[in-house]
Design a protein around this motif. Structure first.
Motif, PDB file in Angstrom:
ATOM      1  N   ARG A 115      39.583  33.609  34.372  1.00 49.68           N
ATOM      2  CA  ARG A 115      40.183  34.883  34.804  1.00 49.68           C
ATOM      3  C   ARG A 115      39.585  35.408  36.107  1.00 49.68           C
ATOM      4  N   LYS A 117      43.619  35.979  41.410  1.00 48.93           N
ATOM      5  CA  LYS A 117      43.796  37.163  42.242  1.00 48.93           C
ATOM      6  C   LYS A 117      44.674  38.190  41.538  1.00 48.93           C
ATOM      7  N   TYR A 118      45.762  37.727  40.938  1.00 48.78           N
ATOM      8  CA  TYR A 118      46.638  38.656  40.223  1.00 48.78           C
ATOM      9  C   TYR A 118      47.557  37.948  39.248  1.00 48.78           C
ATOM     10  N   PHE A 119      48.179  38.770  38.399  1.00 45.77           N
ATOM     11  CA  PHE A 119      49.278  38.316  37.556  1.00 45.77           C
ATOM     12  C   PHE A 119      50.510  39.064  38.042  1.00 45.77           C
ATOM     13  N   SER A 124      41.384  55.895  30.940  1.00 49.40           N
ATOM     14  CA  SER A 124      41.415  55.282  32.260  1.00 49.40           C
ATOM     15  C   SER A 124      42.451  55.968  33.162  1.00 49.40           C
ATOM     16  N   SER A 158      45.550  43.534  38.497  1.00 51.91           N
ATOM     17  CA  SER A 158      45.952  43.297  37.120  1.00 51.91           C
ATOM     18  C   SER A 158      45.037  44.034  36.154  1.00 51.91           C
ATOM     19  N   ASP A 159      43.832  44.392  36.622  1.00 58.15           N
ATOM     20  CA  ASP A 159      42.897  45.038  35.705  1.00 58.15           C
ATOM     21  C   ASP A 159      42.975  46.563  35.758  1.00 58.15           C
ATOM     22  N   THR A 160      43.927  47.091  36.530  1.00 51.49           N
ATOM     23  CA  THR A 160      44.103  48.537  36.540  1.00 51.49           C
ATOM     24  C   THR A 160      44.880  48.927  35.285  1.00 51.49           C
ATOM     25  N   LEU A 161      44.183  49.603  34.365  1.00 48.66           N
ATOM     26  CA  LEU A 161      44.822  49.949  33.097  1.00 48.66           C
ATOM     27  C   LEU A 161      45.299  51.386  33.161  1.00 48.66           C
ATOM     28  N   ILE A 207      43.483  39.951  28.596  1.00 42.58           N
ATOM     29  CA  ILE A 207      43.163  38.999  29.664  1.00 42.58           C
ATOM     30  C   ILE A 207      43.210  39.702  31.028  1.00 42.58           C
ATOM     31  N   LYS A 208      44.268  40.457  31.243  1.00 42.61           N
ATOM     32  CA  LYS A 208      44.489  41.035  32.573  1.00 42.61           C
ATOM     33  C   LYS A 208      43.435  42.084  32.926  1.00 42.61           C
ATOM     34  N   THR A 209      43.132  42.957  31.955  1.00 40.62           N
ATOM     35  CA  THR A 209      42.253  44.070  32.284  1.00 40.62           C
ATOM     36  C   THR A 209      40.802  43.746  31.985  1.00 40.62           C
ATOM     37  N   GLY A 210      40.559  42.616  31.307  1.00 44.19           N
ATOM     38  CA  GLY A 210      39.180  42.272  30.965  1.00 44.19           C
ATOM     39  C   GLY A 210      38.622  43.166  29.872  1.00 44.19           C
ATOM     40  N   ARG A 211      39.501  43.772  29.056  1.00 50.71           N
ATOM     41  CA  ARG A 211      39.036  44.622  27.960  1.00 50.71           C
ATOM     42  C   ARG A 211      39.329  43.988  26.630  1.00 50.71           C
ATOM     43  N   SER A 213      47.165  41.894  27.789  1.00 47.67           N
ATOM     44  CA  SER A 213      46.508  43.053  28.406  1.00 47.67           C
ATOM     45  C   SER A 213      45.008  42.820  28.442  1.00 47.67           C
TER      46      SER A 213
END
Lengths: 319, 363
Positions: B211, B215-217, A104, A268-271, B359-363, B357
């Motif tokens: 989730r 909007k953000y953590f 990523s 938050s989803d930027t890995l 939860i935050k990144t959806g992975r 991680s």
């Protein structure tokens, strides 16, 4: 005895000759010049690298510093142990999460490098083709933003991109959109941040490459019936390639490990691997693991790039 | 400890104690940002003639990384309880010498009892301030979307169908895996300090289920965002949300910010004064601690930072708006539902960070 002493005498003379030649061959001035950056690299890159590498081979512990010692000795019982722990590296391989993060990061860095090139090339081209007196002004305009703190400039972008920020206010007031766009805390904002921040690193090498180009080549092409766009793709672009490569590397390498921009502008989803490293270091307090992540990033990403670069340099010398 | 090491420590202690005699009049404090009444420092300098160097940080993690590298040069630091617990294990702090603290009796004994979970007999700490993690909300924006639903419930962020209604005005959660996860565990009726994999999984599922509405953590962004109406609900620290409240009032854009302690119960945290073992000016540090424990100082700090202090003697000196604010000094009934968070085993921390991680990144 006499033979051996004879051969010793012969050898002595030969080695003396070699020493003499060696002494003459060494260019002391050049060595001195190389020694300065060499020393700099040694102190500020190689030694820290070894320290990080050493930490990556230890185990985390609740102590100061928070990892196990590599050497341990006990004078009373007269033993010394030397312990290497490769577990961190094994864990890196076993768990796909790290691979995901590396991929990523590379993706985000590659996309932003591409856009930096797309934006930077016309600017560099314009500067290189403008009057010499104007060039100085334009170049200083490129460098000027560096006089303000990088962090402040990223914060300024937050002001631009947020829901009731300047961009949305403008678009709403002109009636182009009727709902504010969500731009902050997205990958889009990260791309903007990286392109904006690293643009000068792209423009400067491109400018140098374009500026030293022989313009009579373009005239010759025109005389031979080449259209301007053909001349651009057949002459200007190939001649600018060294600048393109230098610029892309200067943007790509730091962008892969970027932490501040994704932390401030990204969602938050930027890995990204910089974030993973932060988590390992601060949340897990696992300095050895964090060190292993950093070492692998260096070896996997930077080393091949350096090798390619090196090979290219040699090719250029040969041709 | 081997005899040799003991000898070394003794020698060190000796040099330290001789150093104390000749201690220069300087005190290096490392505290959270915006966490003291600046007048208190000036007052202390005036009373004692000690020059205070005051540095600030904004996360326990940053403080911890510095302490764990050793020789920070700081004389006084203010870690949160669960962090102090681990630091004590790592041998980072010196014991507090109570004979030097004339105001030690001012400490709220009920709270001290709770804090001793982190540090047996409170040997290494003196309480500085405490607070809760709860819900900050923009009244008008939330009421418009939820009608007359009560706002003192974690349903706002953990019930997917409720959170979904708030997604368009924005929900922000603290980016603090251990704290948020323990609140989620408690919401599910599980032990908030559980280190069971199955429990962690349930809490992860809970947060993941809503989730898409978050909007953000982030652990600081929500202060200005609540005040500006960029988000309408935030799970955050009480003092930060009260700060957003006063900022919104100052801005005068009509945003009214409320704070509620969720009825399901939430986490209570304690920030504690502690002296690193290698502090160059331990004497001055003790003097400062004693100064902070004074009723007047404690009240001045609480009135200024809008966080509660664990100081019984200070209570009569608090401003009405501080003492009577249930967001700062909750009622005993609410207090009973608050839980503290323990330091976790390193293995669990790793699982927790990974789940977070995830939860935050959806992975």
């Amino acid at each position: 005895m006499s033979i051996s002493s004879g051969s010793a005498w012969v050898n002595k003379s030969a080695s003396g000759m070699a020493r003499y030649n060696l002494f003459r061959r060494v260019n002391w001035g050049r060595l001195g010049v190389i020694a300065v950056p060499g020393l700099w690299l040694g102190i500020f890159f190689f030694i820290p690298f070894l320290v990080v590498f050493k930490i990556s081979l230890s185990e985390s512990a609740i102590a100061v510093p928070p990892y196990s010692a590599m050497f341990e000795w006990n004078l009373e019982d007269a033993y010394a142990t030397f312990k290497l722990n490769f577990g961190n590296y094994l864990y890196l391989i076993e768990d796909d999460f790290y691979l995901d993060a590396y991929i990523s990061s590379v993706k985000i860095a590659a996309v932003s490098t591409f856009f930096t090139l797309l934006v930077g090339f016309p600017i560099a081209y314009l500067i290189a083709r403008s009057k010499p007196s104007l060039r100085v002004v334009l170049l200083s305009l490129v460098i000027l933003p560096f006089w303000t703190s990088f962090l402040l400039r990223v914060y300024a972008w937050m002001g631009f991109l947020k829901k009731n920020g300047i961009v949305n206010e403008f678009l709403l007031s002109t009636g182009i959109i009727d709902q504010p766009l969500i731009m902050l805390q997205t990958d889009f904002a990260v791309y903007i941040g990286i392109v904006y921040t690293y643009l000068p690193f792209m423009i400067l090498p491109l400018y140098t490459a374009l500026e030293k180009m022989d313009l009579t080549l373009l005239e010759a092409a025109e005389d031979l019936g080449s259209r301007p766009y053909q001349s651009f793709f057949l002459i200007t672009l190939p001649l600018a390639i060294p600048g393109v490569i230098a610029g892309c590397l200067l943007v790509f390498i730091p962008a892969v490990g970027e932490f501040v921009i994704p932390a401030l502008l990204g969602g938050s989803d930027t890995l990204m691997i910089g974030r993973v490293l932060w988590d390992e270091f601060f949340l897990n307090r696992d300095w050895p693991m964090a060190s292993a992540v950093a070492i692998v990033m260096l070896v996997v990403l930077v080393l091949p790039i350096m090798l390619i670069r090196n090979a290219q340099g040699k090719e250029e010398v040969h041709s | 400890m081997s005899p040799k090491k003991l000898g070394l420590v003794a020698a060190l202690a000796l040099t330290l104690s001789t150093a104390v005699v000749a201690e220069e009049k300087v005190l290096n404090i490392y505290n959270w940002s915006d966490y003291i009444n600046p007048e208190a420092i000036a007052q202390f300098e005036q009373e004692t003639g000690i020059k205070v160097n005051y540095d600030v940080y904004d996360s326990n993690e940053v403080l911890e990384a510095k302490l764990m590298s050793g020789s920070t040069g700081y004389d006084l630091v203010v870690p949160t309880g669960s962090f102090l617990e681990r630091h004590v294990k790592a041998g980072i702090y010196a014991e507090i010498d109570r004979s030097k603290l004339t105001n030690y009796g001012n400490i709220d004994s009920v709270l001290a009892e709770k804090i001793s979970r982190h540090d047996a007999d409170n040997k290494h700490n003196v309480p500085y301030a405490w607070g809760t993690i709860g819900l900050g909300y923009n009244e008008a924006m939330v009421k418009k979307r939820l009608g007359d639903m009560p706002l003192d419930t974690l349903d706002l962020i953990f019930k997917p169908e409720v959170a979904a209604k708030l997604a368009d005005c924005g929900i922000g959660l603290l980016d603090s895996p251990a704290e948020v996860m323990s609140i989620a565990l408690n919401y599910l009726g599980l032990d908030p300090n559980s280190e069971k994999k199955s429990d962690l999984k349930k809490a992860t599922e809970l947060i993941k289920s809503a989730r898409s509405s978050y909007k953000y953590f982030h652990s600081g962004q929500y202060i200005s965002d609540l005040a500006n109406g960029e988000v309408c609900v935030a799970l955050g620290y009480n003092g930060d949300i009260l700060q957003a409240q006063s900022r919104a009032e100052e801005a005068g854009q009509g945003n009214v910010i409320g704070y509620s302690i969720p009825k399901e119960g939430t986490l209570v945290w304690f920030d504690l004064l502690a002296i690193p073992a290698d502090a160059p000016h331990p004497d001055a540090a003790h003097q400062f601690i004693d100064f902070v424990l004074k009723a007047e100082t404690a009240a001045a700090i609480s009135n200024y930072v809008y966080y509660a202090v664990a100081n019984t003697a200070a209570e009569p000196l608090l401003l009405d708006e501080v003492r009577n604010n249930p967001g700062i000094y909750p009622s005993n009934e609410v207090k009973a539902k608050l839980f503290t968070q323990n330091a976790h085993a390193a293995k669990y921390d790793r699982l927790l960070t990974r789940a977070w991680s995830n939860i935050k990144t959806g992975r």
